[in-house]
Design a protein around this motif. Sequence first.
Motif, PDB file in Angstrom:
ATOM      1  N   ARG A   3       0.843  -1.181   0.000  1.00  0.00           N
ATOM      2  CA  ARG A   3       0.000   0.000   0.000  1.00  0.00           C
ATOM      3  C   ARG A   3       0.882   1.236   0.000  1.00  0.00           C
ATOM      4  O   ARG A   3       1.827   1.351   0.773  1.00  0.00           O
ATOM      5  CB  ARG A   3      -0.893  -0.040   1.236  1.00  0.00           C
ATOM      6  CG  ARG A   3      -1.836   1.088   1.321  1.00  0.00           C
ATOM      7  CD  ARG A   3      -2.853   0.831   2.432  1.00  0.00           C
ATOM      8  NE  ARG A   3      -3.516   2.065   2.705  1.00  0.00           N
ATOM      9  CZ  ARG A   3      -3.605   2.630   3.881  1.00  0.00           C
ATOM     10  NH1 ARG A   3      -3.115   2.034   4.927  1.00  0.00           N
ATOM     11  NH2 ARG A   3      -4.214   3.758   4.038  1.00  0.00           N
ATOM     12  N   TYR A   4       0.552   2.181  -0.850  1.00  0.00           N
ATOM     13  CA  TYR A   4       1.342   3.397  -0.987  1.00  0.00           C
ATOM     14  C   TYR A   4       0.476   4.630  -0.762  1.00  0.00           C
ATOM     15  O   TYR A   4      -0.718   4.608  -1.026  1.00  0.00           O
ATOM     16  CB  TYR A   4       1.964   3.478  -2.383  1.00  0.00           C
ATOM     17  CG  TYR A   4       2.938   2.357  -2.644  1.00  0.00           C
ATOM     18  CD1 TYR A   4       4.242   2.446  -2.192  1.00  0.00           C
ATOM     19  CD2 TYR A   4       2.544   1.215  -3.322  1.00  0.00           C
ATOM     20  CE1 TYR A   4       5.133   1.414  -2.417  1.00  0.00           C
ATOM     21  CE2 TYR A   4       3.431   0.184  -3.550  1.00  0.00           C
ATOM     22  CZ  TYR A   4       4.725   0.291  -3.095  1.00  0.00           C
ATOM     23  OH  TYR A   4       5.606  -0.723  -3.312  1.00  0.00           O
ATOM     24  N   THR A   5       1.111   5.695  -0.302  1.00  0.00           N
ATOM     25  CA  THR A   5       0.455   6.979  -0.130  1.00  0.00           C
ATOM     26  C   THR A   5       1.262   8.021  -0.892  1.00  0.00           C
ATOM     27  O   THR A   5       2.472   8.118  -0.709  1.00  0.00           O
ATOM     28  CB  THR A   5       0.388   7.378   1.359  1.00  0.00           C
ATOM     29  OG1 THR A   5      -0.295   6.358   2.071  1.00  0.00           O
ATOM     30  CG2 THR A   5      -0.331   8.687   1.539  1.00  0.00           C
ATOM     31  N   ILE A   6       0.605   8.777  -1.736  1.00  0.00           N
ATOM     32  CA  ILE A   6       1.281   9.833  -2.476  1.00  0.00           C
ATOM     33  C   ILE A   6       1.268  11.093  -1.631  1.00  0.00           C
ATOM     34  O   ILE A   6       0.218  11.501  -1.127  1.00  0.00           O
ATOM     35  CB  ILE A   6       0.590  10.079  -3.829  1.00  0.00           C
ATOM     36  CG1 ILE A   6       0.686   8.822  -4.678  1.00  0.00           C
ATOM     37  CG2 ILE A   6       1.213  11.269  -4.537  1.00  0.00           C
ATOM     38  CD1 ILE A   6      -0.078   8.894  -5.972  1.00  0.00           C
ATOM     39  N   GLN A   7       2.441  11.698  -1.467  1.00  0.00           N
ATOM     40  CA  GLN A   7       2.559  12.912  -0.670  1.00  0.00           C
ATOM     41  C   GLN A   7       3.145  14.033  -1.516  1.00  0.00           C
ATOM     42  O   GLN A   7       3.939  13.801  -2.419  1.00  0.00           O
ATOM     43  CB  GLN A   7       3.463  12.662   0.532  1.00  0.00           C
ATOM     44  CG  GLN A   7       2.884  11.687   1.546  1.00  0.00           C
ATOM     45  CD  GLN A   7       3.877  11.424   2.641  1.00  0.00           C
ATOM     46  OE1 GLN A   7       4.689  10.535   2.540  1.00  0.00           O
ATOM     47  NE2 GLN A   7       3.797  12.212   3.705  1.00  0.00           N
ATOM     48  N   GLN A   8       2.780  15.268  -1.197  1.00  0.00           N
ATOM     49  CA  GLN A   8       3.279  16.449  -1.887  1.00  0.00           C
ATOM     50  C   GLN A   8       4.560  16.940  -1.228  1.00  0.00           C
ATOM     51  O   GLN A   8       4.610  17.118  -0.015  1.00  0.00           O
ATOM     52  CB  GLN A   8       2.225  17.560  -1.834  1.00  0.00           C
ATOM     53  CG  GLN A   8       2.661  18.869  -2.419  1.00  0.00           C
ATOM     54  CD  GLN A   8       2.837  18.811  -3.935  1.00  0.00           C
ATOM     55  OE1 GLN A   8       1.986  18.262  -4.612  1.00  0.00           O
ATOM     56  NE2 GLN A   8       3.925  19.356  -4.428  1.00  0.00           N
ATOM     57  N   SER A   9       5.596  17.164  -2.018  1.00  0.00           N
ATOM     58  CA  SER A   9       6.854  17.690  -1.506  1.00  0.00           C
ATOM     59  C   SER A   9       6.717  19.179  -1.202  1.00  0.00           C
ATOM     60  O   SER A   9       6.034  19.912  -1.917  1.00  0.00           O
ATOM     61  CB  SER A   9       7.966  17.490  -2.534  1.00  0.00           C
ATOM     62  OG  SER A   9       9.143  18.157  -2.116  1.00  0.00           O
ATOM     63  N   THR A  10       7.410  19.627  -0.152  1.00  0.00           N
ATOM     64  CA  THR A  10       7.436  21.052   0.186  1.00  0.00           C
ATOM     65  C   THR A  10       8.566  21.774  -0.547  1.00  0.00           C
ATOM     66  O   THR A  10       8.591  22.989  -0.570  1.00  0.00           O
ATOM     67  CB  THR A  10       7.658  21.253   1.694  1.00  0.00           C
ATOM     68  OG1 THR A  10       8.965  20.764   2.039  1.00  0.00           O
ATOM     69  CG2 THR A  10       6.594  20.548   2.512  1.00  0.00           C
ATOM     70  N   GLY A  11       9.497  21.022  -1.092  1.00  0.00           N
ATOM     71  CA  GLY A  11      10.658  21.609  -1.747  1.00  0.00           C
ATOM     72  C   GLY A  11      11.783  21.938  -0.784  1.00  0.00           C
ATOM     73  O   GLY A  11      12.809  22.480  -1.186  1.00  0.00           O
ATOM     74  N   LEU A  12      11.618  21.609   0.500  1.00  0.00           N
ATOM     75  CA  LEU A  12      12.643  21.871   1.511  1.00  0.00           C
ATOM     76  C   LEU A  12      13.245  20.564   2.004  1.00  0.00           C
ATOM     77  O   LEU A  12      12.624  19.498   1.906  1.00  0.00           O
ATOM     78  CB  LEU A  12      12.048  22.639   2.692  1.00  0.00           C
ATOM     79  CG  LEU A  12      11.518  24.043   2.389  1.00  0.00           C
ATOM     80  CD1 LEU A  12      10.827  24.611   3.621  1.00  0.00           C
ATOM     81  CD2 LEU A  12      12.644  24.952   1.945  1.00  0.00           C
ATOM     82  N   LEU A  13      14.449  20.654   2.564  1.00  0.00           N
ATOM     83  CA  LEU A  13      15.141  19.502   3.125  1.00  0.00           C
ATOM     84  C   LEU A  13      15.292  19.678   4.632  1.00  0.00           C
ATOM     85  O   LEU A  13      15.398  20.805   5.126  1.00  0.00           O
ATOM     86  CB  LEU A  13      16.526  19.360   2.501  1.00  0.00           C
ATOM     87  CG  LEU A  13      16.583  19.218   0.984  1.00  0.00           C
ATOM     88  CD1 LEU A  13      18.035  19.230   0.515  1.00  0.00           C
ATOM     89  CD2 LEU A  13      15.877  17.962   0.525  1.00  0.00           C
ATOM     90  N   ASP A  14      15.327  18.552   5.355  1.00  0.00           N
ATOM     91  CA  ASP A  14      15.566  18.626   6.795  1.00  0.00           C
ATOM     92  C   ASP A  14      17.077  18.664   7.053  1.00  0.00           C
ATOM     93  O   ASP A  14      17.877  18.743   6.110  1.00  0.00           O
ATOM     94  CB  ASP A  14      14.860  17.485   7.538  1.00  0.00           C
ATOM     95  CG  ASP A  14      15.566  16.137   7.439  1.00  0.00           C
ATOM     96  OD1 ASP A  14      16.482  15.971   6.611  1.00  0.00           O
ATOM     97  OD2 ASP A  14      15.182  15.231   8.197  1.00  0.00           O
ATOM     98  N   ILE A  15      17.476  18.597   8.326  1.00  0.00           N
ATOM     99  CA  ILE A  15      18.896  18.701   8.675  1.00  0.00           C
ATOM    100  C   ILE A  15      19.715  17.512   8.178  1.00  0.00           C
ATOM    101  O   ILE A  15      20.930  17.592   8.118  1.00  0.00           O
ATOM    102  CB  ILE A  15      19.094  18.899  10.197  1.00  0.00           C
ATOM    103  CG1 ILE A  15      18.524  17.724  10.978  1.00  0.00           C
ATOM    104  CG2 ILE A  15      18.513  20.220  10.650  1.00  0.00           C
ATOM    105  CD1 ILE A  15      18.830  17.757  12.464  1.00  0.00           C
ATOM    106  N   ASN A  16      19.046  16.421   7.817  1.00  0.00           N
ATOM    107  CA  ASN A  16      19.727  15.239   7.282  1.00  0.00           C
ATOM    108  C   ASN A  16      19.607  15.151   5.764  1.00  0.00           C
ATOM    109  O   ASN A  16      19.824  14.093   5.180  1.00  0.00           O
ATOM    110  CB  ASN A  16      19.163  13.971   7.923  1.00  0.00           C
ATOM    111  CG  ASN A  16      19.425  13.944   9.410  1.00  0.00           C
ATOM    112  OD1 ASN A  16      20.525  14.209   9.858  1.00  0.00           O
ATOM    113  ND2 ASN A  16      18.404  13.633  10.186  1.00  0.00           N
TER     114      ASN A  16
END
Length: 82
Positions: free
Chosen positions: A1-14
């Motif tokens: 099962r998959y869920t499609i998510q929208q990217s914010t265009g930002l990266l976290d500290i990792n």
Amino acid sequence: RYTIQQSTGLLDINNKEIYAGDIVEIVIGTKPVKRKVKWDSVELKWGLEYTKFPTFCERLSDYKNNIKIIGNIFENPELLES
């Protein structure tokens, strides 16, 4: 099962891409807090939702150098319960 998510265009500290529905940890002062990433359709911005006040969002980009993804609402909803 998959869920499609929208990217914010930002990266976290990792350097992991941040998506809508991610649960992130930010540090405010000296205290780490958890927030859910969501699109704020009122102010038209990516925001960090308060658990107790879901209608209020802080601007995600204000914390872009201080965000760590710890899970998401689909696989780890219990992270927001505490």
